[in-house]
Enzyme design. Structure first.
Site, short mmCIF file in Angstrom:
data_model
loop_
_atom_site.label_atom_id
_atom_site.label_comp_id
_atom_site.label_asym_id
_atom_site.label_seq_id
_atom_site.Cartn_x
_atom_site.Cartn_y
_atom_site.Cartn_z
N ARG A 1 -0.05 -9.23 13.54
CA ARG A 1 -0.59 -8.16 12.67
C ARG A 1 -1.47 -8.73 11.57
O ARG A 1 -2.49 -8.15 11.20
CB ARG A 1 0.57 -7.34 12.08
CG ARG A 1 1.21 -6.46 13.15
CD ARG A 1 2.49 -5.85 12.69
NE ARG A 1 2.31 -4.99 11.54
CZ ARG A 1 3.23 -4.80 10.60
NH1 ARG A 1 4.38 -5.43 10.66
NH2 ARG A 1 2.98 -3.99 9.61
N ARG B 1 -8.96 1.29 9.43
CA ARG B 1 -8.43 -0.04 9.74
C ARG B 1 -9.54 -0.92 10.31
O ARG B 1 -9.33 -2.09 10.53
CB ARG B 1 -7.41 0.16 10.81
CG ARG B 1 -6.02 -0.40 10.86
CD ARG B 1 -5.27 -0.74 9.68
NE ARG B 1 -3.96 -1.21 10.06
CZ ARG B 1 -2.83 -0.58 9.80
NH1 ARG B 1 -2.83 0.56 9.16
NH2 ARG B 1 -1.68 -1.10 10.15
N ARG C 1 11.45 -1.96 10.77
CA ARG C 1 10.47 -1.58 11.79
C ARG C 1 10.44 -2.65 12.89
O ARG C 1 10.52 -3.84 12.59
CB ARG C 1 9.08 -1.48 11.16
CG ARG C 1 8.89 -0.22 10.38
CD ARG C 1 7.66 -0.24 9.53
NE ARG C 1 6.45 -0.75 10.17
CZ ARG C 1 5.24 -0.69 9.61
NH1 ARG C 1 5.08 -0.16 8.42
NH2 ARG C 1 4.19 -1.18 10.24
N ARG D 1 11.39 -5.78 4.39
CA ARG D 1 10.99 -4.37 4.28
C ARG D 1 11.87 -3.48 5.16
O ARG D 1 12.25 -3.86 6.27
CB ARG D 1 9.53 -4.21 4.73
CG ARG D 1 9.11 -2.75 4.85
CD ARG D 1 7.65 -2.56 4.74
NE ARG D 1 6.95 -2.95 5.96
CZ ARG D 1 5.64 -2.82 6.10
NH1 ARG D 1 4.91 -2.35 5.11
NH2 ARG D 1 5.06 -3.18 7.22
N LYS E 1 0.83 -1.22 0.00
CA LYS E 1 0.00 0.00 0.00
C LYS E 1 0.86 1.26 0.00
O LYS E 1 0.63 2.18 -0.78
CB LYS E 1 -0.90 0.06 1.25
CG LYS E 1 -1.85 -1.07 1.41
CD LYS E 1 -2.74 -0.89 2.64
CE LYS E 1 -1.99 -0.88 3.96
NZ LYS E 1 -1.39 -2.16 4.32
P1 AMP Z 1 1.23 0.63 9.18
O1 AMP Z 1 2.42 1.46 8.90
O2 AMP Z 1 0.02 1.06 8.40
O3 AMP Z 1 1.50 -0.85 9.06
O4 AMP Z 1 0.85 0.89 10.72
C1 AMP Z 1 1.76 0.56 11.75
C2 AMP Z 1 1.04 0.47 13.07
O5 AMP Z 1 0.46 1.75 13.37
C3 AMP Z 1 -0.13 -0.51 13.13
O6 AMP Z 1 0.29 -1.84 13.40
C4 AMP Z 1 -0.96 0.09 14.26
O7 AMP Z 1 -0.37 -0.19 15.51
C5 AMP Z 1 -0.81 1.58 14.00
N1 AMP Z 1 -1.85 2.10 13.09
C6 AMP Z 1 -1.69 2.62 11.85
N2 AMP Z 1 -2.87 3.01 11.33
C7 AMP Z 1 -3.80 2.71 12.26
C8 AMP Z 1 -5.22 2.86 12.32
N3 AMP Z 1 -5.91 3.37 11.29
N4 AMP Z 1 -5.85 2.44 13.45
C9 AMP Z 1 -5.18 1.93 14.49
N5 AMP Z 1 -3.85 1.74 14.50
C10 AMP Z 1 -3.15 2.14 13.39
#
Ligand code: AMP
Length: 210
Positions: free
Chosen positions: A167, A88, A156, A123, A13
């Site tokens: 996740r 999410r 990360r 990644r 994404k």
């Molecule tokens: P991502 O970079 O999108 O994989 O997000 C990394 C982490 O940020 C996720 O595993 C969540 O802990 C948090 N996070 C990101 N976006 C959201 C969201 N819309 N709602 C809740 N937690 C989020």
């Protein structure tokens, strides 16, 4: 044009959002990137989010929605945006509706589970600008240094194998129901995301323009 990019962690994404936002001239808004920035800067939101993120759990809605609202209100988002990582959950999607945000299309980037783990273990992300890389599929020109801003590129914490499975579970349980939510509104388009980045980008643009 207001777009949502949906997909499992590691589906691509963020990478596709970086490409499409340049083509369309609209910002890519990644709640994950904004939260990582908040953690780095030790803001109140960052302090509240850190433990959830490290575990691979979703951050509470009040924290995420607050950050998102502020970002969407900024000038550059007036002409449209790509949401990467938000909503999410179905309640977050309902919050977007309640905020009066019109969504034109939801692009699901689909990659089967067996490919996700390899994607996530390789990644890397830039600590400065949040750009995504992959050691095999999208390496930096200089190892460990971001092509775009020159900051350090790191793995990360939540891409470590022990967190990845949780996740993926969270995605299936809480985020995947959004597919039905947006399909019922006639907004969902699914794009095959397991080929090369450039191929997925073509499919993604075709889905947006189609
Ligand atoms: P991502 O970079 O999108 O994989 O997000 C990394 C982490 O940020 C996720 O595993 C969540 O802990 C948090 N996070 C990101 N976006 C959201 C969201 N819309 N709602 C809740 N937690 C989020």
């Amino acid at each position: 044009m207001n777009l949502i990019f949906l997909g499992a962690p590691g589906a691509g994404k963020g990478t596709q959002a970086e490409i499409v936002c340049e083509k369309l001239g609209i910002p890519a808004i990644s709640t994950g990137n904004m939260l990582r920035e908040a953690v780095k800067n030790q803001t109140a939101a960052g302090l509240a989010a850190k433990e959830y993120m490290d575990r691979g759990d979703l951050v509470p809605d009040d924290v995420v929605v607050g950050i998102l609202k502020d970002r969407i209100a900024m000038d550059d988002a007036k002409k449209g945006f790509i949401l990467d990582g938000f909503p999410r959950t179905v309640p977050q999607a309902e919050t977007l509706d309640a905020m009066g945000v019109q969504i034109d299309k939801v692009i699901e980037i689909y990659v089967p589970d067996e490919k996700i783990c390899a994607r996530l273990s390789g990644r890397r992300v830039c600590e400065g600008c949040g750009n995504s890389y992959h050691v095999d599929f999208k390496p930096t020109k200089v190892e460990g240094v971001c092509d775009a801003c020159g900051a350090a590129v790191v793995q990360r914490i939540d891409d470590k194998p022990e967190t990845v499975l949780s996740r993926l579970e969270t995605y299936k349980e809480k985020t995947a129901p959004l597919k039905d939510f947006y399909a019922a509104k006639g907004k969902l388009v699914t794009v095959e995301g397991q080929e090369e980045i450039s191929e997925t980008a073509k499919l993604t643009m075709a889905a947006i323009e189609g």
